[in-house]
Write a protein that holds these residues in place. Structure first.
Motif, PDB file in Angstrom:
ATOM      1  N   UNK A  70     -35.394 -21.237   9.328  1.00  0.00           N
ATOM      2  CA  UNK A  70     -35.195 -22.240  10.353  1.00  0.00           C
ATOM      3  C   UNK A  70     -34.687 -23.577   9.824  1.00  0.00           C
ATOM      4  N   UNK A  71     -34.357 -23.673   8.524  1.00  0.00           N
ATOM      5  CA  UNK A  71     -33.857 -24.916   7.956  1.00  0.00           C
ATOM      6  C   UNK A  71     -32.354 -25.039   8.178  1.00  0.00           C
ATOM      7  N   UNK A  72     -31.920 -26.259   8.504  1.00  0.00           N
ATOM      8  CA  UNK A  72     -30.498 -26.508   8.762  1.00  0.00           C
ATOM      9  C   UNK A  72     -29.783 -26.929   7.482  1.00  0.00           C
ATOM     10  N   UNK A  73     -28.538 -26.470   7.349  1.00  0.00           N
ATOM     11  CA  UNK A  73     -27.694 -26.827   6.212  1.00  0.00           C
ATOM     12  C   UNK A  73     -26.333 -27.250   6.747  1.00  0.00           C
ATOM     13  N   UNK A  74     -25.765 -28.293   6.146  1.00  0.00           N
ATOM     14  CA  UNK A  74     -24.466 -28.807   6.594  1.00  0.00           C
ATOM     15  C   UNK A  74     -23.455 -28.690   5.468  1.00  0.00           C
ATOM     16  N   UNK A  75     -22.239 -28.302   5.813  1.00  0.00           N
ATOM     17  CA  UNK A  75     -21.164 -28.167   4.835  1.00  0.00           C
ATOM     18  C   UNK A  75     -19.915 -28.858   5.367  1.00  0.00           C
ATOM     19  N   UNK A  76     -19.296 -29.662   4.542  1.00  0.00           N
ATOM     20  CA  UNK A  76     -18.036 -30.279   4.958  1.00  0.00           C
ATOM     21  C   UNK A  76     -16.934 -29.243   5.001  1.00  0.00           C
ATOM     22  N   UNK A  77     -16.121 -29.314   6.031  1.00  0.00           N
ATOM     23  CA  UNK A  77     -14.998 -28.388   6.127  1.00  0.00           C
ATOM     24  C   UNK A  77     -13.782 -28.904   5.372  1.00  0.00           C
ATOM     25  N   UNK A  78     -13.748 -30.207   5.106  1.00  0.00           N
ATOM     26  CA  UNK A  78     -12.654 -30.786   4.322  1.00  0.00           C
ATOM     27  C   UNK A  78     -13.169 -31.081   2.917  1.00  0.00           C
ATOM     28  N   UNK A  79     -12.865 -30.210   1.976  1.00  0.00           N
ATOM     29  CA  UNK A  79     -13.379 -30.363   0.620  1.00  0.00           C
ATOM     30  C   UNK A  79     -12.649 -31.398  -0.213  1.00  0.00           C
ATOM     31  N   UNK A  80     -11.613 -32.039   0.349  1.00  0.00           N
ATOM     32  CA  UNK A  80     -10.856 -33.013  -0.436  1.00  0.00           C
ATOM     33  C   UNK A  80     -11.491 -34.396  -0.420  1.00  0.00           C
ATOM     34  N   UNK A  81     -12.484 -34.634   0.447  1.00  0.00           N
ATOM     35  CA  UNK A  81     -13.046 -35.969   0.605  1.00  0.00           C
ATOM     36  C   UNK A  81     -14.166 -36.206  -0.398  1.00  0.00           C
ATOM     37  N   UNK A  82     -14.057 -37.304  -1.151  1.00  0.00           N
ATOM     38  CA  UNK A  82     -15.143 -37.704  -2.047  1.00  0.00           C
ATOM     39  C   UNK A  82     -16.037 -38.693  -1.306  1.00  0.00           C
ATOM     40  N   UNK A  83     -16.929 -39.363  -2.021  1.00  0.00           N
ATOM     41  CA  UNK A  83     -17.883 -40.252  -1.388  1.00  0.00           C
ATOM     42  C   UNK A  83     -17.445 -41.695  -1.269  1.00  0.00           C
ATOM     43  N   UNK A  84     -16.174 -41.984  -1.458  1.00  0.00           N
ATOM     44  CA  UNK A  84     -15.715 -43.372  -1.446  1.00  0.00           C
ATOM     45  C   UNK A  84     -15.569 -43.939  -0.043  1.00  0.00           C
ATOM     46  N   UNK A  85     -15.415 -43.068   0.952  1.00  0.00           N
ATOM     47  CA  UNK A  85     -15.111 -43.548   2.291  1.00  0.00           C
ATOM     48  C   UNK A  85     -13.629 -43.608   2.576  1.00  0.00           C
ATOM     49  N   UNK A  86     -12.779 -43.174   1.636  1.00  0.00           N
ATOM     50  CA  UNK A  86     -11.324 -43.183   1.808  1.00  0.00           C
ATOM     51  C   UNK A  86     -10.758 -41.813   1.476  1.00  0.00           C
ATOM     52  N   UNK A  87      -9.632 -41.493   2.052  1.00  0.00           N
ATOM     53  CA  UNK A  87      -8.937 -40.269   1.662  1.00  0.00           C
ATOM     54  C   UNK A  87      -8.411 -40.443   0.238  1.00  0.00           C
TER      55      UNK A  87
END
Length: 354
Positions: free
Chosen positions: A27-44
């Motif tokens: 019953x635990x939720x897991x999230x996965x980004x569908x766009x793997x090109x994005x890092x954690x900077x907040x910018x493309x």
């Protein structure tokens, strides 16, 4: 469970990304980004690379203003934080990767002349809290290039002690493609710490002829040479027609001669510099071998790569800030970057959970 759009907080803002939500058997939720090109900077990736290049080439206020003119929304303070984080990751990665590279492990090559030039350039430091005095910070600079292709320069820079620079120089040679049969020549202005680095690396040394000619001028003045004679002799040295040791033996009194005692302090210091380095000033022999006799490449790096960004009027640097900016500037201006941006951005801006 399906897909939805989620607002993810990066290091410098929020980005809208599509995420895939799943629920496991417990019953635990897991999230996965569908766009793997994005890092954690907040910018493309494209925007991030452009912003970092602006920060590396211009003061932050100018860089942010230019970015906004092209639709890249960022403040000067935000750009400074972005650049500091990236610069720290770059410096750490460079230090580790260069020290791990073994120059001698390369395969045999065709026997080129490869030139290593090392120098130091001072930038203004921040005022000391107690004395309010600004002390200079020395940035160590180094570059490698083939003698026949001086435009193919591989550069590095940073605030470090000579003993910290030494293990990275071998990696710089490796990164520049130096091979076993290549002949590596070290050129410098004669600074003791640089000569010791070259001795440890076991490479032949050449004293920059322009620096040698400046000391030569003081000696010729003390010998009573006319302005015309001095000018002609300097030209002969700069053309590589004079062996320094032979010239000193021909025109100068020996160190124990009484007439040396009456020389000015400047002249005594100048001839001491030349005599201590006479075995590294055989310029006709160097030219015959195809070796360089000048260190203009690293002097140009100090002026255009470091000075153009870091020695502007009113600029004052912390030691970490100076080192990171110098490392980034060297990376931007190298023919081949030492660390790939695509790999580095993930280290600087790791992805957080959605």
């Amino acid at each position: 469970m399906g897909q939805r759009t989620s607002q993810v907080r990066g290091s410098w803002g929020f980005i809208q990304v599509r995420v895939h939500r799943l629920r496991d058997e417990a019953g635990r939720e897991h999230s996965y980004r569908l766009d793997g090109s994005l890092d954690g900077s907040g910018y493309t990736p494209w925007v991030l690379e452009r912003l970092l290049e602006l920060a590396g080439r211009l003061p932050y206020e100018e860089a942010a203003e230019l970015g906004r003119a092209f639709g890249l929304e960022v403040s000067a303070a935000g750009l400074a934080r972005l650049h500091a984080t990236y610069g720290k990751a770059l410096e750490e990665t460079l230090c580790a990767s260069l020290q791990e590279r073994a120059w001698a492990a390369l395969a045999e090559g065709e026997g080129r002349v490869m030139v290593l030039e090392v120098d130091g350039v001072r930038v203004a430091g921040q005022p000391h809290p107690s004395t309010h005095r600004c002390e200079g910070i020395e940035v160590k600079t180094a570059l490698v290039y083939p003698q026949r292709a001086p435009g193919a320069r591989t550069r590095m820079a940073g605030v470090m002690k000579p003993e910290q620079l030494l293990p990275q120089l071998s990696g710089l040679l490796r990164a520049a493609g130096v091979q076993r049969q290549d002949e590596v020549i070290g050129v410098s202005d004669g600074a003791v710490w640089i000569e010791q680095l070259y001795q440890t690396l076991g490479i032949p040394q050449v004293i920059d002829v322009f620096h040698a000619s400046q000391y030569l001028e003081q000696v010729m003045l003390e010998l009573g040479w006319s302005e015309e004679e001095r000018a002609e002799e300097r030209r002969r040295w700069l053309r590589g027609e004079v062996a320094g040791g032979e010239w000193l033996g021909t025109y100068c009194p020996p160190p124990t001669a009484p007439e040396r005692q009456s020389w000015s302090e400047e002249a005594r210091s100048a001839i001491q510099y030349l005599e201590q380095r006479a075995d590294r000033m055989d310029y006709p022999a160097y030219k015959a071998r195809g070796w360089p006799i000048g260190s203009g490449q690293v002097e140009g790096m100090n002026k255009h790569v470091i000075g153009a960004r870091m020695k502007r009027s009113g600029m004052q640097w912390s030691r970490p800030g100076a080192s990171r900016t110098a490392a980034h500037r060297a990376q931007l201006c190298s023919s081949h970057p030492l660390v790939a941006f695509e790999a580095l951005r993930w280290r600087a801006f790791p992805v957080r959970n959605c």
